[in-house]
Write an enzyme that holds these catalytic residues in place. Structure first.
Site, mmCIF file in Angstrom:
data_model
loop_
_atom_site.group_PDB
_atom_site.id
_atom_site.type_symbol
_atom_site.label_atom_id
_atom_site.label_comp_id
_atom_site.label_asym_id
_atom_site.label_seq_id
_atom_site.Cartn_x
_atom_site.Cartn_y
_atom_site.Cartn_z
ATOM 1 N N HIS A 13 0.839 -1.177 -0.014
ATOM 2 C CA HIS A 13 -0.033 0.278 0.032
ATOM 3 C C HIS A 13 0.923 1.384 0.027
ATOM 4 O O HIS A 13 0.833 2.356 -0.943
ATOM 5 C CB HIS A 13 -0.846 -0.023 1.344
ATOM 6 C CG HIS A 13 -1.677 -0.936 1.504
ATOM 7 N ND1 HIS A 13 -2.843 -1.204 0.708
ATOM 8 C CD2 HIS A 13 -1.874 -1.998 2.187
ATOM 9 C CE1 HIS A 13 -3.508 -2.322 1.067
ATOM 10 N NE2 HIS A 13 -2.910 -2.785 2.113
HETATM 11 O O1 RIB Z 1 -5.101 0.369 4.534
HETATM 12 C C1 RIB Z 1 -3.737 0.258 4.458
HETATM 13 C C2 RIB Z 1 -3.028 1.302 5.095
HETATM 14 O O2 RIB Z 1 -3.302 1.332 6.441
HETATM 15 C C3 RIB Z 1 -1.518 1.255 5.134
HETATM 16 O O3 RIB Z 1 -0.957 2.592 5.190
HETATM 17 C C4 RIB Z 1 -0.998 0.220 6.531
HETATM 18 O O4 RIB Z 1 0.053 0.588 6.855
HETATM 19 C C5 RIB Z 1 -2.022 0.908 7.462
HETATM 20 O O5 RIB Z 1 -1.778 1.898 7.829
#
Ligand code: RIB
Ligand code: CA
Length: 310
Positions: free
Chosen positions: A238
């Site tokens: 992500h």
């Molecule tokens: O949904 C994914 C996000 O939420 C990423 O930033 C992960 O590190 C969590 O913070």
């Protein structure tokens, strides 16, 4: 053209760790500080993890500044089961020598933005960014770009509607999304295209470096979580997509959109409502839609291999 000055606002977090180490190995950007926020785990742990990662990257010169300990409204609900109890896969670490700054994260962001054009990469809940807007009116005009990992066009990961970073502080996300800064948003439907597989974890182990060994160690339980949750071990990168956006401009396809955040829906609190109708095609808010994973992983592998053997 001068390299963008970058602050990473983060809640490390295993995928945050990959994003931070990618950024600190890349000459295209000049990371001048790391600011922390509560999210995946509490603020004490995210700040300790940021200090650990900065030391691991061989950048003890970097400012690490503690930020918000919880959302604007309500209390923090951590995602510890995803990233381990310590937030980085529960490995053994020595106490980092990198100190925590005396200055609050929001003041570090404001100072750096006032000094010169600044790019902010926000990869955790947006509490610090909302506080920055509130405490320093007009600061958005000093921010060249705000790249946010958060939201989802179609389906959440905490609820059917909400992605974690937005769900953790919907009021903050709503304020940031309505701010005057140029935002590029990397929602889940984009980030789920950016994954590392077991061959990539083996590659990291095979580097023979401390960074490779530590990352593979953190990613192993993260892969097990993905297997349990999504039915395969591909780990979703992500946060690294937000850094990659700065390293390879144009590599991630984006569209103009209008983004609002639901803060009151019984079933939809934390939902990002992303309006891509053609009337918003020229909006200053851009939303990532497509990434070539082979190219992304190639860059990630090459950059992470740059860390020395120590
Ligand atoms: O949904 C994914 C996000 O939420 C990423 O930033 C992960 O590190 C969590 O913070
Ligand atoms: Ca994160």
């Amino acid at each position: 053209m001068a390299r963008p000055r970058v602050v990473i606002d983060t809640d490390p977090g295993v995928d945050d760790a990959v994003a931070i180490l990618l950024a600190l190995a890349s000459e295209e950007i000049d990371v001048c500080a790391i600011t922390t926020v509560a999210g995946n785990v509490g603020i004490d742990k995210t700040t300790l993890n940021a200090r650990r990662l900065v030391e691991l990257a061989g950048r003890p010169d970097l400012t690490v500044a503690r930020g918000a300990a919880g959302p604007l409204v309500g209390a923090l609900d951590e995602a510890g089961e995803v990233h381990g109890l310590d937030g980085l896969g529960d490995l053994e670490w020595d106490e980092p020598g990198v100190p925590e700054a005396d200055e609050h994260a929001v003041e570090v962001l404001a100072r750096l933005a006032e000094e010169a054009p600044l790019t902010i990469v926000a990869i955790g809940p947006l509490t610090n960014l909302a506080l920055l807007q509130a405490r320093h009116p007009g600061i958005e005009s000093r921010v060249e770009r705000l790249v946010v990992m958060g939201g989802a066009s179609f389906h959440g990961n905490v609820t059917a509607a909400a992605e974690f970073n937005v769900w953790a502080d919907p009021e903050a996300a709503a304020r940031v999304m309505s701010g005057a800064w140029p935002i590029t948003l990397m929602p889940l439907d984009l980030t789920h295209q950016a994954v590392l597989n077991d061959a990539d974890l083996d590659y990291l182990r095979g580097l023979g470096t401390t960074v490779g060994e530590r990352l593979a160690g953190m990613l192993e339980p993260y892969a097990a979580f993905h297997d349990q949750w999504y039915g395969n071990r591909d780990v979703i990168m992500h946060d690294a997509t937000a850094v990659y956006e700065l390293l390879a401009p144009g590599a991630i396809e984006t569209v103009g959109a209008h983004v609002e955040v639901e803060t009151s829906g019984r079933l939809t609190r934390g939902e990002t409502v992303i309006d891509r109708r053609r009337g918003f095609a020229h909006s200053s808010t851009r939303v990532g839609t497509r990434i070539d994973n082979d190219r992304f992983v190639g860059v990630l592998r090459e950059r992470l291999a740059r860390y020395p053997l120590v």
